[in-house]
Structures are given as structure tokens and as C-alpha cells.
Motif scaffolding. Structure first.
Motif, PDB file in Angstrom:
ATOM      1  N   ARG A 105       0.810  -1.222   0.000  1.00 36.43           N
ATOM      2  CA  ARG A 105       0.000   0.000   0.000  1.00 36.43           C
ATOM      3  C   ARG A 105       0.846   1.275   0.000  1.00 36.43           C
ATOM      4  NH1 ARG A 105      -4.738  -1.703   4.343  1.00 36.43           N
ATOM      5  NH2 ARG A 105      -5.109  -3.773   3.476  1.00 36.43           N
ATOM      6  N   VAL A 106       1.911   1.263  -0.766  1.00 37.80           N
ATOM      7  CA  VAL A 106       2.670   2.495  -0.981  1.00 37.80           C
ATOM      8  C   VAL A 106       1.865   3.401  -1.913  1.00 37.80           C
ATOM      9  CG1 VAL A 106       4.884   1.391  -0.588  1.00 37.80           C
ATOM     10  CG2 VAL A 106       3.945   1.445  -2.896  1.00 37.80           C
ATOM     11  N   PHE A 107       2.256   4.664  -1.971  1.00 42.05           N
ATOM     12  CA  PHE A 107       1.586   5.606  -2.864  1.00 42.05           C
ATOM     13  C   PHE A 107       2.232   5.489  -4.241  1.00 42.05           C
ATOM     14  CE2 PHE A 107       1.382   7.723   1.388  1.00 42.05           C
ATOM     15  CZ  PHE A 107       0.022   7.500   1.605  1.00 42.05           C
ATOM     16  N   PRO A 108       1.573   4.849  -5.207  1.00 37.92           N
ATOM     17  CA  PRO A 108       2.242   4.499  -6.468  1.00 37.92           C
ATOM     18  C   PRO A 108       2.681   5.689  -7.299  1.00 37.92           C
ATOM     19  CG  PRO A 108      -0.112   4.039  -6.608  1.00 37.92           C
ATOM     20  CD  PRO A 108       0.181   4.353  -5.171  1.00 37.92           C
ATOM     21  N   GLY A 109       1.940   6.794  -7.225  1.00 38.38           N
ATOM     22  CA  GLY A 109       2.274   7.951  -8.042  1.00 38.38           C
ATOM     23  C   GLY A 109       3.281   8.894  -7.415  1.00 38.38           C
ATOM     24  N   MET A 110       3.769   8.559  -6.221  1.00 38.00           N
ATOM     25  CA  MET A 110       4.756   9.386  -5.533  1.00 38.00           C
ATOM     26  C   MET A 110       6.126   8.728  -5.607  1.00 38.00           C
ATOM     27  SD  MET A 110       2.468  10.457  -2.194  1.00 38.00           S
ATOM     28  CE  MET A 110       3.840  11.249  -1.347  1.00 38.00           C
ATOM     29  N   THR A 111       7.170   9.530  -5.527  1.00 35.22           N
ATOM     30  CA  THR A 111       8.520   8.989  -5.540  1.00 35.22           C
ATOM     31  C   THR A 111       8.809   8.266  -4.236  1.00 35.22           C
ATOM     32  OG1 THR A 111       9.532  10.942  -4.553  1.00 35.22           O
ATOM     33  CG2 THR A 111       9.294  10.918  -6.970  1.00 35.22           C
ATOM     34  N   VAL A 112       9.891   7.512  -4.251  1.00 33.56           N
ATOM     35  CA  VAL A 112      10.320   6.811  -3.049  1.00 33.56           C
ATOM     36  C   VAL A 112      10.520   7.804  -1.898  1.00 33.56           C
ATOM     37  CG1 VAL A 112      12.245   5.538  -2.029  1.00 33.56           C
ATOM     38  CG2 VAL A 112      11.316   4.835  -4.243  1.00 33.56           C
ATOM     39  N   ARG A 113      11.264   8.870  -2.153  1.00 35.09           N
ATOM     40  CA  ARG A 113      11.522   9.848  -1.099  1.00 35.09           C
ATOM     41  C   ARG A 113      10.227  10.468  -0.587  1.00 35.09           C
ATOM     42  NH1 ARG A 113      15.605  13.093   1.100  1.00 35.09           N
ATOM     43  NH2 ARG A 113      17.118  11.861  -0.070  1.00 35.09           N
ATOM     44  N   ASP A 114       9.331  10.817  -1.498  1.00 38.76           N
ATOM     45  CA  ASP A 114       8.087  11.464  -1.067  1.00 38.76           C
ATOM     46  C   ASP A 114       7.199  10.500  -0.288  1.00 38.76           C
ATOM     47  OD1 ASP A 114       8.816  13.886  -2.107  1.00 38.76           O
ATOM     48  OD2 ASP A 114       7.689  13.657  -3.973  1.00 38.76           O
ATOM     49  N   ASN A 115       7.223   9.211  -0.627  1.00 40.73           N
ATOM     50  CA  ASN A 115       6.514   8.219   0.181  1.00 40.73           C
ATOM     51  C   ASN A 115       7.019   8.235   1.617  1.00 40.73           C
ATOM     52  OD1 ASN A 115       4.585   5.801  -0.849  1.00 40.73           O
ATOM     53  ND2 ASN A 115       5.721   6.645  -2.589  1.00 40.73           N
ATOM     54  N   LEU A 116       8.327   8.299   1.766  1.00 36.99           N
ATOM     55  CA  LEU A 116       8.913   8.299   3.104  1.00 36.99           C
ATOM     56  C   LEU A 116       8.601   9.590   3.854  1.00 36.99           C
ATOM     57  CD1 LEU A 116      12.385   6.718   2.253  1.00 36.99           C
ATOM     58  CD2 LEU A 116      10.442   5.582   3.351  1.00 36.99           C
ATOM     59  N   LEU A 117       8.772  10.722   3.186  1.00 43.52           N
ATOM     60  CA  LEU A 117       8.548  12.010   3.844  1.00 43.52           C
ATOM     61  C   LEU A 117       7.092  12.192   4.255  1.00 43.52           C
ATOM     62  CD1 LEU A 117      10.761  14.360   1.623  1.00 43.52           C
ATOM     63  CD2 LEU A 117      11.271  13.477   3.921  1.00 43.52           C
ATOM     64  N   ALA A 118       6.177  11.657   3.443  1.00 43.36           N
ATOM     65  CA  ALA A 118       4.756  11.823   3.745  1.00 43.36           C
ATOM     66  C   ALA A 118       4.361  11.119   5.034  1.00 43.36           C
ATOM     67  CB  ALA A 118       3.916  11.297   2.588  1.00 43.36           C
ATOM     68  N   ALA A 119       5.139  10.137   5.440  1.00 44.55           N
ATOM     69  CA  ALA A 119       4.795   9.355   6.627  1.00 44.55           C
ATOM     70  C   ALA A 119       5.360   9.933   7.915  1.00 44.55           C
ATOM     71  CB  ALA A 119       5.302   7.924   6.460  1.00 44.55           C
ATOM     72  N   CYS A 120       6.189  10.967   7.825  1.00 43.27           N
ATOM     73  CA  CYS A 120       6.962  11.430   8.977  1.00 43.27           C
ATOM     74  C   CYS A 120       6.440  12.759   9.521  1.00 43.27           C
ATOM     75  CB  CYS A 120       8.434  11.567   8.586  1.00 43.27           C
ATOM     76  SG  CYS A 120       9.520  11.886   9.982  1.00 43.27           S
ATOM     77  N   ARG A 121       6.297  12.810  10.836  1.00 42.05           N
ATOM     78  CA  ARG A 121       5.786  14.018  11.488  1.00 42.05           C
ATOM     79  C   ARG A 121       6.900  14.901  12.061  1.00 42.05           C
ATOM     80  NH1 ARG A 121       2.688   9.797  13.219  1.00 42.05           N
ATOM     81  NH2 ARG A 121       3.904   9.652  15.138  1.00 42.05           N
ATOM     82  N   ALA A 122       8.151  14.519  11.891  1.00 43.27           N
ATOM     83  CA  ALA A 122       9.265  15.276  12.482  1.00 43.27           C
ATOM     84  C   ALA A 122       9.564  16.532  11.680  1.00 43.27           C
ATOM     85  CB  ALA A 122      10.502  14.379  12.546  1.00 43.27           C
ATOM     86  N   ASP A 123      10.490  17.351  12.198  1.00 44.86           N
ATOM     87  CA  ASP A 123      10.878  18.555  11.471  1.00 44.86           C
ATOM     88  C   ASP A 123      11.721  18.192  10.253  1.00 44.86           C
ATOM     89  OD1 ASP A 123      13.666  18.281  12.215  1.00 44.86           O
ATOM     90  OD2 ASP A 123      13.214  19.222  14.126  1.00 44.86           O
ATOM     91  N   ARG A 124      12.007  19.200   9.430  1.00 45.12           N
ATOM     92  CA  ARG A 124      12.648  18.919   8.139  1.00 45.12           C
ATOM     93  C   ARG A 124      13.991  18.230   8.291  1.00 45.12           C
ATOM     94  NH1 ARG A 124      13.768  23.335   3.276  1.00 45.12           N
ATOM     95  NH2 ARG A 124      14.795  21.868   1.852  1.00 45.12           N
ATOM     96  N   THR A 125      14.811  18.692   9.230  1.00 45.79           N
ATOM     97  CA  THR A 125      16.130  18.092   9.402  1.00 45.79           C
ATOM     98  C   THR A 125      16.019  16.632   9.809  1.00 45.79           C
ATOM     99  OG1 THR A 125      17.110  20.223  10.014  1.00 45.79           O
ATOM    100  CG2 THR A 125      18.305  18.231  10.679  1.00 45.79           C
ATOM    101  N   ALA A 126      15.146  16.345  10.785  1.00 42.57           N
ATOM    102  CA  ALA A 126      14.976  14.974  11.252  1.00 42.57           C
ATOM    103  C   ALA A 126      14.411  14.089  10.145  1.00 42.57           C
ATOM    104  CB  ALA A 126      14.059  14.950  12.470  1.00 42.57           C
ATOM    105  N   ARG A 127      13.511  14.634   9.344  1.00 43.76           N
ATOM    106  CA  ARG A 127      12.933  13.843   8.254  1.00 43.76           C
ATOM    107  C   ARG A 127      14.013  13.418   7.258  1.00 43.76           C
ATOM    108  NH1 ARG A 127       8.665  17.545   5.758  1.00 43.76           N
ATOM    109  NH2 ARG A 127       7.812  15.730   4.680  1.00 43.76           N
ATOM    110  N   GLN A 128      14.897  14.355   6.906  1.00 47.29           N
ATOM    111  CA  GLN A 128      15.964  14.023   5.958  1.00 47.29           C
ATOM    112  C   GLN A 128      16.922  12.993   6.548  1.00 47.29           C
ATOM    113  OE1 GLN A 128      15.704  14.972   2.902  1.00 47.29           O
ATOM    114  NE2 GLN A 128      14.036  16.427   3.258  1.00 47.29           N
ATOM    115  N   GLU A 129      17.200  13.122   7.841  1.00 53.17           N
ATOM    116  CA  GLU A 129      18.091  12.155   8.501  1.00 53.17           C
ATOM    117  C   GLU A 129      17.463  10.768   8.511  1.00 53.17           C
ATOM    118  OE1 GLU A 129      18.691  13.902  12.322  1.00 53.17           O
ATOM    119  OE2 GLU A 129      20.316  15.232  11.637  1.00 53.17           O
ATOM    120  N   ARG A 130      16.167  10.717   8.707  1.00 48.77           N
ATOM    121  CA  ARG A 130      15.497   9.415   8.756  1.00 48.77           C
ATOM    122  C   ARG A 130      15.411   8.779   7.368  1.00 48.77           C
ATOM    123  NH1 ARG A 130      10.773  10.742  13.283  1.00 48.77           N
ATOM    124  NH2 ARG A 130      12.245  11.671  14.774  1.00 48.77           N
TER     125      ARG A 130
END
Length: 251
Positions: A105-130
Motif C-alpha cells: 500500500r505504498v503511494f504508487p504515483g509518488m517517488t520513493v523519497r516522497d513516500n517516506l517524507l509523507a509518513a513522517c511528522r518530524a521537522d525537516r532536518t529529522a525527516r531528511q536524517e530518517r
């Protein structure tokens, strides 16, 4: 592996005390029927528990109930001392429940990175680190950073689904049929990554039909017709395949 853990082999032994996740007498409702009854289960931090059963045994329904997607009619689900059986899914996620659902159930029309970022509630720096930590855990995803999810192989989509579930650093990772449809070599690699995740202290609960998970599971609970019929150390069951077959299929 900074946030997502480093490998630790499965060891034989009893459930850890106090448990990170505790289910006691849980009944799960789907539609008009109860699909799981009187389920008791323990999962410790850094432990892998496999919930094995054939199709229709109730294991996926139980995982969905822990995540808050199905109602609990009786019993309790306690995460790190906090009862969560009446909380909505988003509250459970904030408390530390992560889910990689059946079918990815990934988001097929989104990139790999955007799939990951969409799931994260942290700030921008933490999101990139994750994201970087997910790519360290699943190196095959790194060169696919800007690839749309629908273009990935089945194994890569499963890695993405697990990586997405890890983006909020869950204390408990729930996996529903993660090996379904994957080639044996891909399954072996995926299971190795799961030992690394558990090595970080994350509790991992895997609902599966594939007995390959015996190679990494600290404990195995076998489910049949909505009930736990066997709870045993994973390494012991791996040495006694007949015991597992009898438990899953009945005498």
C-alpha cells in the motif's frame, strides 16, 4: 545504523519482562463476527515475535486490531504500560506503533523519497536524517530516490513500506505478510534487515504464513481459527517442523 538499529541475532528464551506490548484476552471483531478470540501475546523490546497461521486464521485481523484498524470487543492491548485498545490509529502511531500493511500500500504515483517524507511528522532536518537511515537499512532504495513507487519491484515496494513505517521511529513495528509474493533470495535479505531493526530495540511482530521467519523469530505464536494454539521459542520450532505443521493445520 543511526536511528534504525544494527543487527542482533535471534536468541532462544522466554518473552522479555516487562513486555513492550502485551495483549490479554483480546477478542477482535470484523463485521458481525469475532475473528480473534481470547488472544494473549507478549512482545519485548528488541524481540521478534512471529504470528504464524494459514489464510483465515485471524493473524492479519489481530495485527490490524493492534494498529487500531479493527475494534477490540474484549481484553486489553497495552503498549509500554499504556492501554491503547480504545485509542484511534493516529494516537497509537504517536505512542509508537508502526504498521507495514499487507499488500504494501505504498503511494504508487509518488517517488520513493516522497513516500517516506509523507509518513513522517518530524521537522525537516529529522525527516531528511530518517530518509538517510532508511536508505542505509535498504540500500536498494537509495538509487530509486526519485523513482515512482509503481516502478519498483515487489521486493523494493516491500522495503519502502517497511521504511515508511520506520519514519516515526516506532517502538513496535507491525508487519502483515511481508514476504508475500517475494522470491526466496529477496525474503532472506528482508529477514536479515528485520533482525537489524530489532537490534535497535524495536519490537517486531510479524504476521506470516511463511515458515522462513522461524530463522529470525525469538518466539512464535501459532494462530488457528482465531485462537493462539501454540506459543514456543522460535529456534525450538525451527528444529521441530512437525510441531509447527500440526499446530497450523490441526491434528
Amino acid at each position: 545504523m543511526s536511528d534504525l538499529g544494527q543487527g542482533a541475532p535471534a536468541v532462544e528464551g522466554a518473552p522479555l519482562d516487562p513486555p513492550l506490548l502485551a495483549l490479554d484476552g483480546v477478542d477482535v471483531v470484523r463485521g458481525a463476527g469475532r475473528v480473534a478470540q481470547e488472544v494473549t501475546l507478549r512482545l519485548g523490546a528488541g524481540q521478534i515475535v512471529a504470528l504464524l497461521g494459514v489464510n483465515g486464521a485471524g493473524k492479519s485481523s489481530l495485527v490490524q486490531a493492534v494498529a487500531g484498524m479493527l475494534p477490540v470487543a474484549a481484553g486489553s492491548i497495552v503498549l509500554a504500560g499504556t492501554p491503547i485498545q480504545h485509542l484511534p490509529p493516529e494516537r497509537r502511531a504517536r505512542l509508537g506503533i508502526g504498521l507495514a500493511p499487507e499488500g504494501r500500500r505504498v503511494f504508487p504515483g509518488m517517488t520513493v523519497r516522497d513516500n517516506l517524507l509523507a509518513a513522517c511528522r518530524a521537522d525537516r532536518t529529522a525527516r531528511q536524517e530518517r530518509v538517510a537511515s532508511v536508505y542505509e537499512l535498504f540500500p536498494q532504495l537509495a538509487p530509486k530516490d526519485r523513482t515512482h513507487a509503481w516502478q519498483l519491484s515487489g521486493g523494493q515496494q516491500q522495503m519502502l513500506a517497511i521504511g515508511r513505517a520506520l519514519m516515526n521511529l516506532p517502538r513496535v513495528l507491525l508487519l502483515d505478510e511481508p514476504t508475500l509474493g517475494l522470491a526466496p533470495a529477496v525474503v532472506a535479505d528482508l529477514l536479515e534487515r528485520l533482525t537489524w531493526i530489532a537490534g535497535s530495540g524495536t519490537g517486531v511482530l510479524i504476521a506470516e504464513q511463511n515458515s522462513a521467519v522461524l530463522g529470525i523469530a525469538h518466539r512464535v505464536s501459532v494462530m488457528r481459527v482465531g485462537r493462539i494454539v501454540l506459543d514456543e521459542a522460535g529456534p525450538r520450532l525451527a528444529r521441530a517442523p512437525g510441531m509447527l505443521e500440526r499446530a497450523m493445520l490441526g491434528d
